[in-house]
Design an enzyme around this catalytic site. Structure first.
Site, short mmCIF file in Angstrom:
data_model
loop_
_atom_site.label_atom_id
_atom_site.label_comp_id
_atom_site.label_asym_id
_atom_site.label_seq_id
_atom_site.Cartn_x
_atom_site.Cartn_y
_atom_site.Cartn_z
N ASP A 9 1.17 -1.40 -0.28
CA ASP A 9 -0.51 -0.03 0.28
C ASP A 9 0.96 1.37 -0.06
O ASP A 9 2.01 0.89 0.18
CB ASP A 9 -1.42 0.39 1.32
CG ASP A 9 -1.35 1.23 1.32
OD1 ASP A 9 -2.68 1.39 0.68
OD2 ASP A 9 -1.55 1.58 2.92
N LEU A 10 0.92 2.43 -0.33
CA LEU A 10 0.99 3.84 -0.59
C LEU A 10 0.84 4.40 0.62
O LEU A 10 2.33 4.55 1.80
CB LEU A 10 1.27 4.49 -1.55
CG LEU A 10 1.89 5.48 -1.49
CD1 LEU A 10 2.84 5.69 -2.21
CD2 LEU A 10 0.93 6.68 -2.33
N ASP A 11 -0.36 4.91 1.23
CA ASP A 11 -0.25 6.07 2.26
C ASP A 11 -0.26 4.93 3.33
O ASP A 11 -1.19 4.69 4.01
CB ASP A 11 -1.64 6.24 2.03
CG ASP A 11 -2.12 7.73 0.89
OD1 ASP A 11 -0.54 8.51 0.64
OD2 ASP A 11 -2.65 7.63 0.08
N THR A 17 1.77 10.06 4.07
CA THR A 17 0.87 11.25 3.61
C THR A 17 -0.16 11.64 4.43
O THR A 17 -1.04 12.62 3.93
CB THR A 17 0.72 11.28 1.68
OG1 THR A 17 0.62 9.75 1.70
CG2 THR A 17 1.74 11.46 1.62
N LYS A 45 -8.07 6.02 6.58
CA LYS A 45 -7.25 5.66 5.65
C LYS A 45 -7.88 4.37 5.19
O LYS A 45 -8.50 3.96 5.30
CB LYS A 45 -6.35 5.11 6.65
CG LYS A 45 -5.56 5.84 7.51
CD LYS A 45 -4.52 5.57 8.85
CE LYS A 45 -3.95 6.36 9.16
NZ LYS A 45 -3.72 6.59 10.71
N GLY A 46 -7.29 4.47 3.85
CA GLY A 46 -7.51 3.37 2.57
C GLY A 46 -8.54 3.43 1.79
O GLY A 46 -9.14 2.20 1.12
N ARG A 49 -11.33 8.55 -1.80
CA ARG A 49 -11.69 9.95 -1.96
C ARG A 49 -13.22 10.27 -1.77
O ARG A 49 -13.24 11.04 -1.29
CB ARG A 49 -10.83 10.65 -2.80
CG ARG A 49 -11.05 12.03 -3.04
CD ARG A 49 -10.53 12.97 -4.68
NE ARG A 49 -9.27 12.49 -4.43
CZ ARG A 49 -8.46 12.32 -6.02
NH1 ARG A 49 -9.21 13.81 -6.68
NH2 ARG A 49 -6.86 12.15 -6.12
N SER A 114 -2.55 0.19 -4.06
CA SER A 114 -3.10 1.43 -3.57
C SER A 114 -4.41 2.46 -3.40
O SER A 114 -4.86 1.82 -5.20
CB SER A 114 -1.80 2.84 -3.70
OG SER A 114 -2.50 4.22 -3.00
N ALA A 115 -5.52 2.53 -2.78
CA ALA A 115 -6.37 3.44 -3.49
C ALA A 115 -6.02 4.77 -3.73
O ALA A 115 -7.33 5.36 -5.14
CB ALA A 115 -6.98 3.65 -2.56
N SER A 116 -5.25 5.38 -4.26
CA SER A 116 -5.17 7.02 -4.69
C SER A 116 -4.98 7.10 -6.08
O SER A 116 -3.95 5.80 -6.18
CB SER A 116 -3.76 6.73 -3.65
OG SER A 116 -3.29 8.20 -3.82
N ASN A 118 -3.32 9.77 -6.74
CA ASN A 118 -2.06 10.74 -6.55
C ASN A 118 -0.59 9.49 -6.54
O ASN A 118 0.12 10.17 -6.18
CB ASN A 118 -2.09 11.50 -5.85
CG ASN A 118 -3.22 12.69 -5.69
OD1 ASN A 118 -3.34 12.89 -7.21
ND2 ASN A 118 -3.72 12.87 -4.75
N LYS A 145 -11.40 -0.71 -1.62
CA LYS A 145 -10.74 -1.48 -0.54
C LYS A 145 -11.48 -1.07 0.30
O LYS A 145 -12.19 -0.28 0.69
CB LYS A 145 -9.42 -1.38 0.37
CG LYS A 145 -8.19 -0.84 -1.04
CD LYS A 145 -6.76 -0.73 -0.56
CE LYS A 145 -6.02 -0.79 -0.76
NZ LYS A 145 -4.47 0.14 -0.19
N GLU A 169 0.38 -3.28 4.56
CA GLU A 169 -1.31 -2.01 4.07
C GLU A 169 -1.14 -1.57 5.77
O GLU A 169 -0.52 -2.39 7.13
CB GLU A 169 -2.53 -3.28 4.60
CG GLU A 169 -3.39 -2.79 3.32
CD GLU A 169 -3.55 -1.63 2.89
OE1 GLU A 169 -3.81 -0.81 4.11
OE2 GLU A 169 -4.13 -1.55 1.88
N ASP A 170 -1.66 -0.75 6.11
CA ASP A 170 -1.72 0.46 7.48
C ASP A 170 -3.28 0.29 7.93
O ASP A 170 -4.15 0.96 8.87
CB ASP A 170 -1.57 1.54 7.47
CG ASP A 170 -1.94 2.46 6.38
OD1 ASP A 170 -1.87 2.46 5.36
OD2 ASP A 170 -1.97 3.44 6.76
#
Ligand code: BG6
Ligand code: MG
Length: 218
Positions: A9-11, A17, A45-46, A49, A114-116, A118, A145, A169-170
């Site tokens: 995962d990213l963020d 971020t 989180k996760g 948007r 990632s869900a982002s 960006n 997710k 994952e966080d």
């Protein structure tokens, strides 16, 4: 032993971020006349948007027209992009490059899940993009997710079976997604929050090379 794939995962896993997402959502809530707390931000989180804005408007008891909704989504992202404009390597979470480097040296395929929307520019800013064999992000999937689509697509693009993938994952939604994809789920963060993960670590400094080798050889 099957070939393994590692999905990150990213963020909140690779880069710190979440605080910038928080600032951007808080700004919008304040503009609409109410407060938005760090505790409430945990729910974001996760989460995509769109879903975040739905939750934010629920918190403020605000009904929006489709037009307002779309405008606020755009405004939030403009603010978020401003906050991350100067993002650099200093905001990479501890020991992430070490783990990525180890996997690369061992020819293990690596994906972003990632869900982002960006994700790619963020990886470019922190100079980690070259580690990833494939990027699956908010632009590539329809179902957010906890739906496993993002991880299943990452596995497919890596050419690795789902059951041979390891996910870092966080977010609770991300752990749920990894579990329903039948992947090995590794929670990064608070164990109490991420108790559904198969393994838990506070951050990558707690993950030894031996543990990674064990995952590769499973
Ligand atoms: C996730 C974050 O990685 O991406 C969420 O944890 C965020 O908080 C989601 O809402 C979507 O991000 P973006 O960058 O497309 O708004
Ligand atoms: Mg995350």
């Amino acid at each position: 032993m099957n070939r393994k794939g590692f999905i990150f995962d990213l963020d909140g896993v690779i880069v710190d971020t979440a605080k910038y997402h928080f600032l951007a959502w808080k700004k919008l809530a304040n503009q609409l006349g109410y407060e938005f707390t760090k505790e409430q931000n945990e729910l974001f989180k996760g989460v995509s948007r769109k879903r975040c804005l739905e939750i934010l408007l629920d918190i403020g008891n605000i009904e929006a027209t489709k037009e307002q909704f779309d405008t606020w989504m755009v405004e939030k992202n403009i603010d978020y992009l401003e906050y991350i404009e100067n993002l650099d390597e200093s905001e990479i979470l501890p020991d992430v490059p070490k783990v990525l480097q180890f996997l690369k040296e061992n020819n293990i395929p690596i994906a972003l899940g990632s869900a982002s929307k960006n994700a790619q520019p963020i990886l470019e800013k922190v100079k980690l993009l070259h580690y990833f064999d494939t990027i699956v992000d908010g632009n590539s999937v329809k179902k957010a997710k906890p739906n496993p689509e993002v991880f299943l697509l990452a596995a497919k693009q890596l050419g690795v079976k789902s059951k041979d993938c390891v996910v870092f994952e966080d977010a609770v939604a991300g752990i749920e997604a990894a579990n329903s994809a039948k992947m090995i789920s590794i929670g990064i963060g608070d164990k109490k929050v991420l108790h559904e993960a198969q393994f838990n670590f506070t951050d990558f400094t707690e993950i030894s090379t031996d543990f990674i080798i064990e995952l590769i050889n499973r």
